[in-house]
Design a protein around this motif. Structure first.
Motif, PDB file in Angstrom:
ATOM      1  N   GLY A  86       0.839  -1.188   0.000  1.00 56.42           N
ATOM      2  CA  GLY A  86       0.000   0.000   0.000  1.00 56.42           C
ATOM      3  C   GLY A  86       0.873   1.237   0.000  1.00 56.42           C
ATOM      4  O   GLY A  86       1.963   1.233   0.593  1.00 56.42           O
ATOM      5  N   LEU A  87       0.409   2.299  -0.663  1.00 59.64           N
ATOM      6  CA  LEU A  87       1.158   3.555  -0.617  1.00 59.64           C
ATOM      7  C   LEU A  87       1.044   4.131   0.795  1.00 59.64           C
ATOM      8  O   LEU A  87      -0.053   4.212   1.350  1.00 59.64           O
ATOM      9  N   PRO A  88       2.158   4.549   1.363  1.00 59.24           N
ATOM     10  CA  PRO A  88       2.152   4.983   2.757  1.00 59.24           C
ATOM     11  C   PRO A  88       1.675   6.424   2.984  1.00 59.24           C
ATOM     12  O   PRO A  88       1.770   6.931   4.097  1.00 59.24           O
ATOM     13  N   ALA A  89       1.169   7.064   1.964  1.00 60.08           N
ATOM     14  CA  ALA A  89       0.718   8.458   2.104  1.00 60.08           C
ATOM     15  C   ALA A  89      -0.675   8.610   1.509  1.00 60.08           C
ATOM     16  O   ALA A  89      -1.099   7.829   0.658  1.00 60.08           O
ATOM     17  N   GLY A  96      -7.261   8.143  -2.284  1.00 62.35           N
ATOM     18  CA  GLY A  96      -7.656   7.636  -0.973  1.00 62.35           C
ATOM     19  C   GLY A  96      -6.599   7.825   0.082  1.00 62.35           C
ATOM     20  O   GLY A  96      -5.477   8.272  -0.196  1.00 62.35           O
ATOM     21  N   PRO A  97      -6.941   7.453   1.309  1.00 62.51           N
ATOM     22  CA  PRO A  97      -6.002   7.624   2.428  1.00 62.51           C
ATOM     23  C   PRO A  97      -4.832   6.649   2.345  1.00 62.51           C
ATOM     24  O   PRO A  97      -4.862   5.676   1.587  1.00 62.51           O
ATOM     25  N   ALA A  98      -3.828   6.904   3.154  1.00 62.76           N
ATOM     26  CA  ALA A  98      -2.637   6.050   3.204  1.00 62.76           C
ATOM     27  C   ALA A  98      -3.048   4.587   3.320  1.00 62.76           C
ATOM     28  O   ALA A  98      -3.938   4.239   4.095  1.00 62.76           O
ATOM     29  N   GLY A  99      -2.412   3.750   2.522  1.00 66.63           N
ATOM     30  CA  GLY A  99      -2.671   2.322   2.548  1.00 66.63           C
ATOM     31  C   GLY A  99      -3.794   1.852   1.643  1.00 66.63           C
ATOM     32  O   GLY A  99      -3.885   0.666   1.333  1.00 66.63           O
ATOM     33  N   SER A 100      -4.664   2.763   1.220  1.00 68.99           N
ATOM     34  CA  SER A 100      -5.809   2.337   0.396  1.00 68.99           C
ATOM     35  C   SER A 100      -5.440   2.142  -1.067  1.00 68.99           C
ATOM     36  O   SER A 100      -6.075   1.356  -1.770  1.00 68.99           O
ATOM     37  N   VAL A 101      -4.439   2.840  -1.536  1.00 70.71           N
ATOM     38  CA  VAL A 101      -3.959   2.670  -2.903  1.00 70.71           C
ATOM     39  C   VAL A 101      -2.862   1.617  -2.852  1.00 70.71           C
ATOM     40  O   VAL A 101      -1.900   1.738  -2.099  1.00 70.71           O
ATOM     41  N   ILE A 141      -1.692  -0.910 -10.270  1.00 72.45           N
ATOM     42  CA  ILE A 141      -2.153  -0.037  -9.212  1.00 72.45           C
ATOM     43  C   ILE A 141      -3.640  -0.289  -9.015  1.00 72.45           C
ATOM     44  O   ILE A 141      -4.377  -0.472  -9.988  1.00 72.45           O
ATOM     45  N   GLU A 142      -4.056  -0.358  -7.785  1.00 70.48           N
ATOM     46  CA  GLU A 142      -5.473  -0.436  -7.448  1.00 70.48           C
ATOM     47  C   GLU A 142      -5.796   0.870  -6.746  1.00 70.48           C
ATOM     48  O   GLU A 142      -5.381   1.106  -5.616  1.00 70.48           O
ATOM     49  N   ALA A 143      -6.507   1.732  -7.451  1.00 73.72           N
ATOM     50  CA  ALA A 143      -6.730   3.080  -6.927  1.00 73.72           C
ATOM     51  C   ALA A 143      -8.122   3.607  -7.261  1.00 73.72           C
ATOM     52  O   ALA A 143      -8.311   4.808  -7.426  1.00 73.72           O
ATOM     53  N   GLY A 144      -9.088   2.708  -7.390  1.00 76.92           N
ATOM     54  CA  GLY A 144     -10.445   3.144  -7.674  1.00 76.92           C
ATOM     55  C   GLY A 144     -10.657   3.419  -9.148  1.00 76.92           C
ATOM     56  O   GLY A 144      -9.769   3.219  -9.973  1.00 76.92           O
ATOM     57  N   PRO A 145     -11.852   3.906  -9.484  1.00 76.15           N
ATOM     58  CA  PRO A 145     -12.189   4.106 -10.898  1.00 76.15           C
ATOM     59  C   PRO A 145     -11.394   5.249 -11.518  1.00 76.15           C
ATOM     60  O   PRO A 145     -11.124   6.254 -10.878  1.00 76.15           O
ATOM     61  N   LEU A 146     -10.993   5.036 -12.737  1.00 70.79           N
ATOM     62  CA  LEU A 146     -10.387   6.092 -13.554  1.00 70.79           C
ATOM     63  C   LEU A 146     -10.880   5.833 -14.965  1.00 70.79           C
ATOM     64  O   LEU A 146     -12.024   6.112 -15.274  1.00 70.79           O
ATOM     65  N   ASP A 147     -10.072   5.255 -15.801  1.00 67.07           N
ATOM     66  CA  ASP A 147     -10.474   4.879 -17.149  1.00 67.07           C
ATOM     67  C   ASP A 147     -10.496   3.361 -17.218  1.00 67.07           C
ATOM     68  O   ASP A 147      -9.539   2.708 -16.801  1.00 67.07           O
ATOM     69  N   PRO A 148     -11.551   2.774 -17.760  1.00 65.77           N
ATOM     70  CA  PRO A 148     -11.572   1.317 -17.873  1.00 65.77           C
ATOM     71  C   PRO A 148     -10.583   0.850 -18.938  1.00 65.77           C
ATOM     72  O   PRO A 148     -10.198   1.613 -19.828  1.00 65.77           O
TER      73      PRO A 148
END
Length: 157
Positions: free
Chosen positions: A34-37, A42-47, A62-69
């Motif tokens: 997880g990204l530490p910042a 999203g908050p630290a750890g969510s990405v 990267i898992e970071a929510g919706p962007l472009d499919p």
């Protein structure tokens, strides 16, 4: 200098890369973290970031929510030696996804794949233009590519 493909997943990145690396020989996951910042996603750890190889190719996910499919402008092409390899990958990747013409499919995460026999390139590159045309026409009529059907087209039968 290194070149690495990057894949953006809305969700389920770890499941996707685990699945992919289980299918392709010589593949492995190097890390998942997880990204530490805090980030715009999203908050630290969510990405989350995953680093892995498929065969001889490096990837980052990267898992970071919706962007472009995912869309057809990026696909992973797997060149197979045998029909058994094609059948195995095709059946596994199409589950929960969709099949398309010419050896293309989309997996359950929407990523496009081209599952092709090595022999296709050899036959389409034949010095006899009639052979190459027949093979190309046969390929265009297929969904999952069939080596025996391509060979038959090359022979004109």
């Amino acid at each position: 200098m290194k070149v690495t493909q990057n894949l953006w997943f809305e969700k389920d990145m770890e499941a996707a890369i685990g699945f992919y690396t289980s299918l392709i020989p010589g593949s492995s996951i190097q890390s998942i973290s997880g990204l530490p910042a805090d980030t715009p996603s999203g908050p630290a750890g969510s990405v989350r970031i995953g680093v892995f190889t498929l065969g001889d190719q490096r990837y980052m996910a990267i898992e970071a929510g919706p962007l472009d499919p995912f869309n057809h402008s990026f696909s992973i092409m797997v060149e197979c030696e045998t029909q058994a390899e094609i059948d195995h990958l095709w059946d596994a990747l199409k589950e929960g996804g969709s099949t398309e013409q010419c050896g293309w499919l989309k997996d359950r995460w929407g990523l496009s794949w081209q599952i092709t026999p090595k022999r296709l390139g050899e036959l389409m590159g034949d010095s006899d233009s009639d052979t190459a045309r027949r093979v190309t026409e046969a390929m265009l009529g297929m969904v999952k590519l069939d080596i025996a059907g391509l060979e038959a087209a090359a022979r004109g039968s």
